[in-house]
Enzyme design. Structure first.
Site, PDB file in Angstrom:
ATOM      1  N   CYS A 201       0.842  -1.212   0.000  1.00 54.87           N
ATOM      2  CA  CYS A 201       0.000   0.000   0.000  1.00 54.87           C
ATOM      3  C   CYS A 201       0.867   1.248   0.000  1.00 54.87           C
ATOM      4  CB  CYS A 201      -0.901   0.036   1.228  1.00 54.87           C
ATOM      5  SG  CYS A 201      -2.273  -1.112   1.138  1.00 54.87           S
ATOM      6  N   CYS A 352      13.871  11.397  -6.637  1.00 60.34           N
ATOM      7  CA  CYS A 352      12.505  10.869  -6.640  1.00 60.34           C
ATOM      8  C   CYS A 352      11.972  11.083  -5.226  1.00 60.34           C
ATOM      9  CB  CYS A 352      12.467   9.403  -7.063  1.00 60.34           C
ATOM     10  SG  CYS A 352      13.372   8.299  -5.960  1.00 60.34           S
TER      11      CYS A 352
END
Ligand SMILES: [Zn+2]
Length: 394
Positions: A201, A352
């Site tokens: 998740c 990132c």
């Protein structure tokens, strides 16, 4: 299945409800399908929840509210701010507290008539059988493959039903494994997926309502098992597609060649499930790429000095919208065909969210001939921690 639940001896089984309990459970009691008998079955039932997170939230709340007499909560994690979007057991003031304890407090407040036991521990091959033995039904609300195989095997070895649920982004699965004659998780998934193939998740995201729906179905199946009524999901896999709002189901059969529940069982005790799943823990870092790095503080100092650095952001556009360092956006997956947008003569700093994808980008670009390229160590998360806390973490 109801017989499974009536393992308490006559002497210790509750045979009455208090007047307060009668009032509390009156909407159950007036249904002939539950009635006094059913409510006493619930009161005498012992259910162990593995995980108190997204699935564990509706499970714990509904099973406690329904009057399941003993609830065990296994979780080693602490409540994180990002959990609140779906783990509705917890409130903002619970952030930083152990999940099992915060959930215990919430469920005990919801229903003081029941016993809620918190096990602040990671479920392991060493403690699973001991933890499971005092409970009638095990409910799997975990989010990783090693624990799913562990829960399955421990349930099969002890002959206990395993109410299984899992979610991913907009899709959910629910079934009941380990009933007499029914299949187990290994019958359905003999082999774990390659490590890293199925994102968690935290990596793939999840719509907050989804675990609410899937966990609620698990709670319903658990209550049906306790009452011994209705058609259980045993031998059926229910698939839920939240975006299409569709439920589908597949017949599940026991695999005669299953290594733990088949005719010729080869697994007789719990094994090392991380090794079996090919992971050294869910948190196992990406393979070290050993690319040249720059720390957020060094990067900031060089920007302040006025160094001409080209900032390359390799995240996805929706992540760029959350926060950015005003870099040039080329998602990692598009880098190979958009490499012409970059000038190899310039010094490039790639980043990132956490530094993992950008390390792959640096590795790729170095192989493509770029020499003056650095990876921002720890990504935007570290930038927020070390340089600019106004940049949100996600
Ligand atoms: Zn099996």
């Amino acid at each position: 299945m109801a017989s499974k639940v009536q393992t308490v001896t006559r002497a210790e089984a509750a045979t009455t409800l208090t007047n307060e309990e009668i009032l509390r459970y009156s909407r159950h009691l007036i249904m002939p399908e539950v009635g006094m008998d059913g409510q006493l079955k619930l009161k005498n039932a012992k259910v162990l929840l593995i995980g108190t997170g997204g699935l564990g939230a509706p499970l714990g709340l509904y099973l406690a509210a329904a009057g399941v007499g003993k609830l065990g909560l296994v979780d080693f994690d602490v409540v994180d701010f990002t959990n609140l979007q779906r783990q509705v057991t917890f409130g903002t003031s619970d952030v930083g507290k152990p999940k099992s304890q915060a959930a215990q407090a919430r469920l005990s407040n919801l229903n003081p008539n029941i016993q809620v036991q918190a096990f602040e521990t990671k479920l392991t091959s060493e403690n699973a059988l001991e933890l499971f033995k005092d409970f009638d039904i095990i409910v799997d609300g975990t989010d990783n493959f090693p624990t799913r195989y562990l829960v399955n095997d421990a349930c099969i070895l002890l002959g206990k039903p395993n109410v299984y649920g899992s979610i991913f982004r907009f899709e959910g699965q629910v079934t009941v494994f380990g009933t007499p004659g029914g299949p187990c998780y290994r019958c359905l998934y003999p082999e774990p997926p390659p490590p890293g193939l199925v994102p968690s998740c935290a990596e793939g995201g999840v719509l907050g309502v989804l675990p609410g729906i899937v966990g609620s179905i698990q709670a319903m199946e658990t209550i049906k098992l306790i009452l011994g009524s209705g058609d259980s999901l045993a031998e059926r896999l229910l698939l839920f597609d939240a975006l299409g709002m569709k439920f589908r189901e597949f017949k599940l059969r026991k695999n005669p060649a299953c290594p733990i529940c088949g005719d010729k069982r080869t697994i007789h005790k719990l094994i090392d499930y991380y090794e079996f799943c090919g992971v050294r823990g869910e948190e196992a870092p990406a393979p070290d790429l050993h690319v040249p790095e720059i720390t957020p503080r060094e990067f900031k100092a060089r920007l302040d000095r006025g160094d001409e650095l080209f900032v390359l952001d390799v995240r996805e556009p929706h992540e760029y919208q959350i926060c950015n360092l005003r870099g040039h956006l080329i998602p990692l997956g598009e880098l190979p065909r958009r490499v012409h947008e970059l000038d190899s003569s310039r010094e490039i700093v790639t980043h990132c969210r956490s530094g993992k994808r950008s390390a792959e980008a640096v590795d790729f670009l170095r192989k493509a001939g770029f020499r003056k390229i650095l990876n921002l160590k720890g990504g935007i998360l570290a930038w927020s921690d070390e340089v600019d806390s106004s940049v949100p973490k996600y």
